[in-house]
Design a protein around this motif. Structure first.
Motif, PDB file in Angstrom:
ATOM      1  N   ASN A   1       0.828  -1.208   0.000  1.00 61.09           N
ATOM      2  CA  ASN A   1       0.000   0.000   0.000  1.00 61.09           C
ATOM      3  C   ASN A   1       0.859   1.253   0.000  1.00 61.09           C
ATOM      4  O   ASN A   1       0.597   2.201  -0.746  1.00 61.09           O
ATOM      5  CB  ASN A   1      -0.943   0.005   1.207  1.00 61.09           C
ATOM      6  CG  ASN A   1      -2.184  -0.831   0.943  1.00 61.09           C
ATOM      7  OD1 ASN A   1      -2.657  -0.905  -0.194  1.00 61.09           O
ATOM      8  ND2 ASN A   1      -2.718  -1.449   1.975  1.00 61.09           N
TER       9      ASN A   1
ATOM     10  N   SER B   1     -10.556   8.361  -0.217  1.00 55.31           N
ATOM     11  CA  SER B   1     -10.344   7.173   0.609  1.00 55.31           C
ATOM     12  C   SER B   1     -11.438   7.016   1.662  1.00 55.31           C
ATOM     13  O   SER B   1     -11.841   7.996   2.297  1.00 55.31           O
ATOM     14  CB  SER B   1      -8.961   7.339   1.280  1.00 55.31           C
ATOM     15  OG  SER B   1      -8.677   6.274   2.136  1.00 55.31           O
TER      16      SER B   1
ATOM     17  N   ASN C   1     -10.352   2.947   6.127  1.00 57.30           N
ATOM     18  CA  ASN C   1      -9.323   2.150   5.455  1.00 57.30           C
ATOM     19  C   ASN C   1      -8.150   1.847   6.383  1.00 57.30           C
ATOM     20  O   ASN C   1      -7.897   2.561   7.348  1.00 57.30           O
ATOM     21  CB  ASN C   1      -8.802   2.893   4.215  1.00 57.30           C
ATOM     22  CG  ASN C   1      -9.713   2.692   3.012  1.00 57.30           C
ATOM     23  OD1 ASN C   1     -10.527   1.759   2.981  1.00 57.30           O
ATOM     24  ND2 ASN C   1      -9.602   3.558   2.036  1.00 57.30           N
ATOM     25  N   HIS C   2      -7.433   0.789   6.040  1.00 53.84           N
ATOM     26  CA  HIS C   2      -6.323   0.306   6.869  1.00 53.84           C
ATOM     27  C   HIS C   2      -5.203   1.347   7.018  1.00 53.84           C
ATOM     28  O   HIS C   2      -4.983   2.172   6.127  1.00 53.84           O
ATOM     29  CB  HIS C   2      -5.750  -0.968   6.244  1.00 53.84           C
ATOM     30  CG  HIS C   2      -4.773  -1.667   7.115  1.00 53.84           C
ATOM     31  ND1 HIS C   2      -3.417  -1.610   6.899  1.00 53.84           N
ATOM     32  CD2 HIS C   2      -4.948  -2.407   8.228  1.00 53.84           C
ATOM     33  CE1 HIS C   2      -2.803  -2.317   7.836  1.00 53.84           C
ATOM     34  NE2 HIS C   2      -3.714  -2.808   8.655  1.00 53.84           N
TER      35      HIS C   2
ATOM     36  N   ILE D   1      -2.906   2.107   4.156  1.00 53.13           N
ATOM     37  CA  ILE D   1      -3.438   2.985   3.101  1.00 53.13           C
ATOM     38  C   ILE D   1      -3.280   4.439   3.558  1.00 53.13           C
ATOM     39  O   ILE D   1      -2.836   5.306   2.802  1.00 53.13           O
ATOM     40  CB  ILE D   1      -4.921   2.647   2.814  1.00 53.13           C
ATOM     41  CG1 ILE D   1      -5.020   1.249   2.203  1.00 53.13           C
ATOM     42  CG2 ILE D   1      -5.553   3.704   1.914  1.00 53.13           C
ATOM     43  CD1 ILE D   1      -6.437   0.776   1.921  1.00 53.13           C
TER      44      ILE D   1
ATOM     45  N   THR E   1     -10.316   1.692  -1.372  1.00 55.95           N
ATOM     46  CA  THR E   1     -11.129   1.079  -0.314  1.00 55.95           C
ATOM     47  C   THR E   1     -10.566  -0.284   0.092  1.00 55.95           C
ATOM     48  O   THR E   1      -9.998  -0.996  -0.735  1.00 55.95           O
ATOM     49  CB  THR E   1     -12.600   0.911  -0.759  1.00 55.95           C
ATOM     50  OG1 THR E   1     -13.354   0.361   0.333  1.00 55.95           O
ATOM     51  CG2 THR E   1     -12.751  -0.001  -1.971  1.00 55.95           C
ATOM     52  N   ASP E   2     -10.735  -0.614   1.346  1.00 58.46           N
ATOM     53  CA  ASP E   2     -10.532  -2.008   1.758  1.00 58.46           C
ATOM     54  C   ASP E   2     -11.632  -2.836   1.091  1.00 58.46           C
ATOM     55  O   ASP E   2     -12.774  -2.356   0.967  1.00 58.46           O
ATOM     56  CB  ASP E   2     -10.710  -2.157   3.281  1.00 58.46           C
ATOM     57  CG  ASP E   2      -9.490  -1.713   4.087  1.00 58.46           C
ATOM     58  OD1 ASP E   2      -8.548  -1.170   3.497  1.00 58.46           O
ATOM     59  OD2 ASP E   2      -9.495  -1.920   5.305  1.00 58.46           O
TER      60      ASP E   2
ATOM     61  N   PHE F   1     -13.372  -4.801   5.515  1.00 55.78           N
ATOM     62  CA  PHE F   1     -12.801  -3.918   6.537  1.00 55.78           C
ATOM     63  C   PHE F   1     -12.357  -4.746   7.737  1.00 55.78           C
ATOM     64  O   PHE F   1     -13.119  -5.579   8.250  1.00 55.78           O
ATOM     65  CB  PHE F   1     -13.810  -2.828   6.912  1.00 55.78           C
ATOM     66  CG  PHE F   1     -13.948  -1.832   5.803  1.00 55.78           C
ATOM     67  CD1 PHE F   1     -13.130  -0.725   5.735  1.00 55.78           C
ATOM     68  CD2 PHE F   1     -14.853  -2.045   4.771  1.00 55.78           C
ATOM     69  CE1 PHE F   1     -13.204   0.162   4.673  1.00 55.78           C
ATOM     70  CE2 PHE F   1     -14.944  -1.167   3.704  1.00 55.78           C
ATOM     71  CZ  PHE F   1     -14.118  -0.052   3.657  1.00 55.78           C
ATOM     72  N   SER F   2     -11.107  -4.484   8.149  1.00 54.60           N
ATOM     73  CA  SER F   2     -10.440  -5.426   9.051  1.00 54.60           C
ATOM     74  C   SER F   2     -10.977  -5.400  10.477  1.00 54.60           C
ATOM     75  O   SER F   2     -10.785  -6.358  11.215  1.00 54.60           O
ATOM     76  CB  SER F   2      -8.937  -5.156   9.050  1.00 54.60           C
ATOM     77  OG  SER F   2      -8.667  -3.812   9.350  1.00 54.60           O
TER      78      SER F   2
ATOM     79  N   ASP G   1      -8.057  -2.974  -1.501  1.00 53.16           N
ATOM     80  CA  ASP G   1      -7.128  -3.735  -0.651  1.00 53.16           C
ATOM     81  C   ASP G   1      -7.852  -4.980  -0.150  1.00 53.16           C
ATOM     82  O   ASP G   1      -8.745  -4.906   0.690  1.00 53.16           O
ATOM     83  CB  ASP G   1      -6.683  -2.864   0.527  1.00 53.16           C
ATOM     84  CG  ASP G   1      -5.777  -3.630   1.494  1.00 53.16           C
ATOM     85  OD1 ASP G   1      -5.620  -4.855   1.340  1.00 53.16           O
ATOM     86  OD2 ASP G   1      -5.237  -2.992   2.417  1.00 53.16           O
ATOM     87  N   ASP G   2      -7.448  -6.121  -0.684  1.00 49.35           N
ATOM     88  CA  ASP G   2      -8.128  -7.384  -0.389  1.00 49.35           C
ATOM     89  C   ASP G   2      -7.417  -8.207   0.686  1.00 49.35           C
ATOM     90  O   ASP G   2      -7.516  -9.439   0.688  1.00 49.35           O
ATOM     91  CB  ASP G   2      -8.245  -8.208  -1.672  1.00 49.35           C
ATOM     92  CG  ASP G   2      -9.661  -8.187  -2.216  1.00 49.35           C
ATOM     93  OD1 ASP G   2     -10.567  -7.754  -1.480  1.00 49.35           O
ATOM     94  OD2 ASP G   2      -9.856  -8.610  -3.362  1.00 49.35           O
TER      95      ASP G   2
ATOM     96  N   HIS H   1      -8.111  -8.948   3.674  1.00 48.90           N
ATOM     97  CA  HIS H   1      -8.988  -9.887   4.389  1.00 48.90           C
ATOM     98  C   HIS H   1      -9.960 -10.611   3.455  1.00 48.90           C
ATOM     99  O   HIS H   1     -10.872 -11.284   3.925  1.00 48.90           O
ATOM    100  CB  HIS H   1      -9.756  -9.163   5.498  1.00 48.90           C
ATOM    101  CG  HIS H   1      -8.872  -8.775   6.638  1.00 48.90           C
ATOM    102  ND1 HIS H   1      -8.572  -9.626   7.669  1.00 48.90           N
ATOM    103  CD2 HIS H   1      -8.178  -7.635   6.872  1.00 48.90           C
ATOM    104  CE1 HIS H   1      -7.753  -9.026   8.518  1.00 48.90           C
ATOM    105  NE2 HIS H   1      -7.498  -7.817   8.058  1.00 48.90           N
TER     106      HIS H   1
END
Ligand code: PMP
Length: 391
Positions: free
Chosen positions: A112, A128, A132-133, A136, A175-176, A179-180, A205-206, A208
């Motif tokens: 990221n 964003s 987001n993580h 990011i 975007t995630d 979402f973690s 962002d994959d 998870h």
């Protein structure tokens, strides 16, 4: 030694607020049960979704690579540290993700950072999701691009940001996929529709979702049948894939650009052969053993339904990431500590990882758990929930 008294003061403050945490070393391999402080407990805090950290085919591949190629590569990728197996794996990954090309970074975090910091300039804007993580967020901090943050999965808020962004060279929506901390899935079909309407690019962002969602675990884009309509897929090889690393799956152009400009890729030594061989074997496992993903989802349903029947609030989770909402930070840690006494390891997550007052015990079941283990864990949640007045 004098000099860092202000750091100690902050740590003392965390201790007063009940948010100071020690690292908790495992004394066994990762698995559905682990040994901590000499005690065997049910593991509900790992990201080892499919149990691949100990998959025999992957261990065997790692051992073979170790034997044949040694334990390290001795260089960054761009100088002398690219092995043929690094490139073979990237080709296999791209094929798996249905993209033109893929590039592997040292971790999901540096992927990221490396992607966001290198592809955007001051002529661009990044848009964003507010949840987001951290990687990011840090990647965005490293760009010279303007930034807009939209409300969590709020499509009106995203559209407002896109409307204000017409004059930039590139609009990148990030975007995630999952979402973690809440385990909800990004509304990707709506995001794609908006991005297409306002001529924006999309990065998902994959971390998870790889190995969890989509055909054979291809991720969120495939899950929503959006192959070819999302410009950049990033993810990690350290969660469901069970090993280490991050990837970006996209076009050949982006791959070549990142080889020249992605700073963590350029300036950090490449993965040891054993890591790459195990990652490579993981793709075969995903393709050949789809029953692992089925078991993961079956376990997820069993455990989530069980928690909800007991009266716990699992928020907006739609995936194996299942938070048990507690609220107060100190109470969240107390809940986790009591669970440990009952034989369950489920970590409390509090500020700054989540908003203050939104403390939760985050659980993640894996394909390795037996129903008996999950029932045992539910019994422990019931005991602690009643004792602490949560249910
Ligand atoms: N993105 C998200 C959404 C994550 O949850 C994580 C892992 N915490 C990462 C990126 C970073 O991945 P890695 O652990 O491979 O650095």
């Amino acid at each position: 030694m004098k000099g860092f008294e202000y750091l100690q003061e902050q740590l003392d403050e965390m201790k007063d607020q009940g948010t100071f945490r020690q690292l908790i070393p495992l004394e066994s391999a990762q698995g559905s049960k682990v040994t901590i402080k000499g005690k065997e407990v049910i593991q509900l805090s790992s990201n080892n979704y499919l149990g691949l950290t100990s998959h025999p085919k992957m261990k065997e591949a790692a051992e073979r690579a170790n034997e044949e190629y040694g334990v390290g590569t001795g260089s960054v990728r761009t100088i002398a540290g690219t092995l043929k197996m690094h490139e073979d794996f990237e080709e296999k990954l791209a094929k798996f993700k249905h993209t033109e090309a893929a590039l592997v970074f040292q971790s999901g975090f540096t992927t990221n950072q490396g992607v966001l910091s290198s592809i955007l300039g001051k002529e661009d804007v990044v848009i964003s999701d507010e949840l987001n993580h951290a990687s990011i967020i840090d990647g965005i901090r490293l760009t010279k691009a303007d930034r807009k943050i939209y409300k969590h999965v709020d499509m009106q808020s995203l559209e407002d940001a896109l409307k204000e962004s017409a004059d930039y060279r590139t609009r990148l929506v990030v975007t995630d996929g999952v979402f973690s901390m809440d385990g909800n899935i990004a509304p990707l079909p709506e995001i794609v529709e908006l991005a297409e309407k306002y001529d924006a690019l999309i990065m998902v962002d994959d971390a998870h979702a790889s190995g969890v969602l989509g055909d054979n675990g291809r991720g969120t884009v495939n899950h929503f049948n959006l192959d070819g309509r999302v410009h950049i897929q990033v993810g990690t090889l350290s969660k469901a894939i069970g090993v280490l690393g991050g990837y970006v799956a996209s076009t050949k152009t982006l791959r070549e650009y990142l080889i020249h400009k992605g700073r963590p890729f350029l300036f950090s030594t490449s993965h040891p052969p054993s890591v790459t061989a195990a990652n490579d074997a993981a793709i075969d496992v995903l393709l050949n053993e789809p029953e692992l993903i089925e078991k993961l989802w079956d376990n997820t349903k069993f455990f989530k339904d069980g928690l909800n029947e007991l009266g716990f609030d699992t928020g907006i989770s739609e995936t194996p990431v299942t938070p048990v909402m507690i609220g107060d930070d100190a109470m969240t840690h107390k809940f986790s500590d009591e669970l440990f006494e009952e034989g369950v390891f489920a970590q409390g997550i509090v500020f700054p990882t989540v908003q203050r007052g939104k403390g939760r015990v985050r659980t993640i079941v894996t394909a390795e758990h037996s129903k008996e283990e999950l029932q045992e864990a539910l019994d422990a949640f019931e005991t602690v929930g009643k004792k602490l007045g949560i249910i």
